[in-house]
Structures are given as structure tokens and as C-alpha cells.
Design a protein around this motif. Structure first.
Motif, PDB file in Angstrom:
ATOM      1  N   ASN A  12       0.974  -1.332   0.071  1.00  0.00           N
ATOM      2  CA  ASN A  12       0.238   0.048  -0.035  1.00  0.00           C
ATOM      3  C   ASN A  12       0.918   1.382   0.026  1.00  0.00           C
ATOM      4  O   ASN A  12       0.652   2.288  -0.836  1.00  0.00           O
ATOM      5  CB  ASN A  12      -0.801  -0.071   1.256  1.00  0.00           C
ATOM      6  CG  ASN A  12      -1.703  -1.044   1.174  1.00  0.00           C
ATOM      7  OD1 ASN A  12      -2.076  -1.759   0.179  1.00  0.00           O
ATOM      8  ND2 ASN A  12      -2.635  -1.362   2.300  1.00  0.00           N
TER       9      ASN A  12
ATOM     10  N   ARG B 222       1.576   4.226  -2.948  1.00  0.00           N
ATOM     11  CA  ARG B 222       1.093   5.436  -2.793  1.00  0.00           C
ATOM     12  C   ARG B 222       2.627   6.276  -3.185  1.00  0.00           C
ATOM     13  O   ARG B 222       2.357   7.384  -3.530  1.00  0.00           O
ATOM     14  CB  ARG B 222       0.774   5.706  -1.292  1.00  0.00           C
ATOM     15  CG  ARG B 222       0.495   7.035  -0.998  1.00  0.00           C
ATOM     16  CD  ARG B 222      -0.161   7.259   0.456  1.00  0.00           C
ATOM     17  NE  ARG B 222      -0.553   8.736   0.719  1.00  0.00           N
ATOM     18  CZ  ARG B 222      -1.583   9.149   1.252  1.00  0.00           C
ATOM     19  NH1 ARG B 222      -2.464   8.330   1.828  1.00  0.00           N
ATOM     20  NH2 ARG B 222      -1.781  10.507   1.509  1.00  0.00           N
TER      21      ARG B 222
ATOM     22  N   ILE C 116       2.474   6.725  -6.884  1.00  0.00           N
ATOM     23  CA  ILE C 116       1.550   7.693  -7.327  1.00  0.00           C
ATOM     24  C   ILE C 116       1.997   9.362  -6.885  1.00  0.00           C
ATOM     25  O   ILE C 116       2.041  10.168  -7.611  1.00  0.00           O
ATOM     26  CB  ILE C 116       0.334   7.486  -6.795  1.00  0.00           C
ATOM     27  CG1 ILE C 116      -0.302   6.346  -7.069  1.00  0.00           C
ATOM     28  CG2 ILE C 116      -0.666   8.633  -7.084  1.00  0.00           C
ATOM     29  CD1 ILE C 116      -0.486   6.088  -8.737  1.00  0.00           C
ATOM     30  N   GLU C 117       2.501   9.418  -5.552  1.00  0.00           N
ATOM     31  CA  GLU C 117       2.975  10.626  -5.219  1.00  0.00           C
ATOM     32  C   GLU C 117       4.214  11.280  -6.040  1.00  0.00           C
ATOM     33  O   GLU C 117       4.316  12.473  -6.463  1.00  0.00           O
ATOM     34  CB  GLU C 117       3.304  10.693  -3.617  1.00  0.00           C
ATOM     35  CG  GLU C 117       2.164  10.629  -2.792  1.00  0.00           C
ATOM     36  CD  GLU C 117       2.277  10.559  -1.539  1.00  0.00           C
ATOM     37  OE1 GLU C 117       1.246  10.710  -0.513  1.00  0.00           O
ATOM     38  OE2 GLU C 117       3.353  10.080  -1.125  1.00  0.00           O
TER      39      GLU C 117
ATOM     40  N   VAL D  37      -4.098   0.475 -11.241  1.00  0.00           N
ATOM     41  CA  VAL D  37      -4.772   1.009 -10.127  1.00  0.00           C
ATOM     42  C   VAL D  37      -6.404   0.790 -10.235  1.00  0.00           C
ATOM     43  O   VAL D  37      -7.115   0.564  -9.306  1.00  0.00           O
ATOM     44  CB  VAL D  37      -4.189   2.344 -10.050  1.00  0.00           C
ATOM     45  CG1 VAL D  37      -5.000   3.230  -9.043  1.00  0.00           C
ATOM     46  CG2 VAL D  37      -2.831   2.572  -9.499  1.00  0.00           C
TER      47      VAL D  37
ATOM     48  N   SER E 279      -7.366   1.390   0.144  1.00  0.00           N
ATOM     49  CA  SER E 279      -6.023   1.824   0.082  1.00  0.00           C
ATOM     50  C   SER E 279      -5.392   2.167  -1.386  1.00  0.00           C
ATOM     51  O   SER E 279      -5.100   3.165  -1.789  1.00  0.00           O
ATOM     52  CB  SER E 279      -4.662   1.119   0.716  1.00  0.00           C
ATOM     53  OG  SER E 279      -4.647  -0.171   0.009  1.00  0.00           O
TER      54      SER E 279
ATOM     55  N   CYS F 169      -5.055   6.018  -3.323  1.00  0.00           N
ATOM     56  CA  CYS F 169      -3.804   6.431  -4.292  1.00  0.00           C
ATOM     57  C   CYS F 169      -4.646   6.923  -5.423  1.00  0.00           C
ATOM     58  O   CYS F 169      -4.014   7.622  -6.196  1.00  0.00           O
ATOM     59  CB  CYS F 169      -3.297   5.266  -4.548  1.00  0.00           C
ATOM     60  SG  CYS F 169      -2.120   4.389  -3.250  1.00  0.00           S
TER      61      CYS F 169
END
Length: 209
Positions: free
Chosen positions: A65, A69, A72-73, A119, A128, A132
């Protein structure tokens, strides 16, 4: 009297090693998520591909998870995002601005579509992953907000289209799901998609010149 010990170099090497380790984990996870899907990827596989211990994967990202994230960030915080926003603010011709935005979304889709497809597939089953996806969507809509506001400042939006509606129209045409429909469902090439967008998006948003 001997000089004081210099701790700068070891600290720098540790930081470089930590950064390299994190990047290896992110790269491994990205490759596995794309090839095997979110649910088909195990932490042990990420660790083996990155050549680290599974505990290191958990320490760096908190498991799958957290790794997703971070991936993606990293996309929402990339330097080219700032460059795109700066480009939007610098353009004075509304039609040139729309063409710039259309091309920018095409480029970002090419970069991220493989991961975002996974995703989208996993999000309905995993909260979770939905979080994202929400982060990614908010970043995209934020960029559309800059574009819509710039068009409004230029007095270019057509009658009945305010900034909020302009953002919605951009989302309708340029979000990942819209690209998936054109490329996956309809079989359009990205060149065909971009040519079509250059025609329809200005007509949806802009007042007649």
C-alpha cells in the motif's frame, strides 16, 4: 592537535544508499504492479527484484500500500508537473493553451497508463488503492483547474461555461478513464486520440474567435 573528525562523508553516503535503495524498491514495485497487477504482486517479490530484504520494503514504504502511494505521489510531485503549470500560465493564446494541455495529458498518459490501468482495476476491491487513485485524480483536476482559470482570465471561455464547468469538461475529455475508452475500448492510437481532442476540446470550451 589532530583535526576534528569529519562526519559529513559517511552521512552523505548513507543518504545516497538510502535513496538508491528506495528507488530500487519503487522501480521493482512499478514493474511488478504493471506485469502482475496489484493483487498478484507480493512484498517478497518486490524485495527479491530490488535485491533487499522484505523488512526493508516495509521500512521504506510500509508494504504494498505504501509503495503504491509513493509511486503515485512521485508522479504528482514530478518536476515536469511544475513545468506544465508554468507553461499554462505563460500562454496568452487560448487555442494554443488548449493544444498545449491536450499534448501534456497525452504525454503523461503514455508515462503512467500501465500503472494507472492496474490501479483502476484494483481500486474497487481495495480502499488503500482507491486512496491512491484519489490522489492521482486530485492532481489531474488541479492541473485542469489552473488551465480553466487561465482561460477564464483570458476571457476565452464560451458563454455558459464557468471555471468549474470548464474543469468538468477537461476531465470528461482528458482524464485517464477517457483515454482508456479511446485506446483500450475503441482501439484508437494516441495520435488519433490527440488529433480528435485538438478538434473537440476547443469547441467544448472556447468562445468563437
Amino acid at each position: 592537535m589532530p583535526p576534528p573528525p569529519n562526519n559529513t562523508a559517511p552521512v552523505g553516503r548513507r543518504a545516497e544508499y538510502a535513496q538508491a535503495t528506495q528507488q530500487a524498491i519503487l522501480d521493482a514495485a512499478h514493474d511488478l504492479f504493471v506485469r502482475k497487477g496489484y493483487f498478484g504482486t507480493k512484498v517478497e517479490e518486490i524485495a527479491r527484484t530490488a535485491r533487499v530484504a522484505p523488512a526493508t520494503v516495509y521500512a521504506v514504504g510500509g508494504g504494498k500500500n505504501g509503495i503504491l502511494r509513493k509511486l503515485i505521489e512521485s508522479g504528482t510531485e514530478a518536476e515536469d508537473i511544475e513545468e506544465i503549470i508554468a507553461g499554462i500560465q505563460a500562454i496568452d493564446d487560448p487555442r494554443v493553451l488548449v493544444r498545449f494541455l491536450v499534448h501534456a495529458t497525452r504525454v503523461k498518459f503514455e508515462q503512467w497508463s500501465d500503472l494507472m490501468r492496474q490501479v483502476a482495476a484494483a481500486a474497487p476491491r481495495e480502499p488503500s488503492v482507491r486512496e491512491c487513485q484519489r490522489i492521482a485524480h486530485e492532481s489531474i483536476r488541479g492541473g485542469f483547474g489552473h488551465s480553466a482559470q487561465r482561460l477564464a482570465d483570458l476571457g476565452a471561455l464560451r458563454e455558459g461555461v464557468d471555471v468549474a464547468r470548464a474543469v468538468d469538461l477537461l476531465w470528461l475529455h482528458l482524464c485517464n478513464a477517457a483515454y482508456f475508452i479511446r485506446t483500450d475500448d475503441l482501439g484508437w492510437s494516441l495520435d488519433e486520440s490527440e488529433a480528435w481532442l485538438h478538434d473537440v476540446v476547443p469547441r467544448a470550451l472556447l468562445a468563437d474567435p
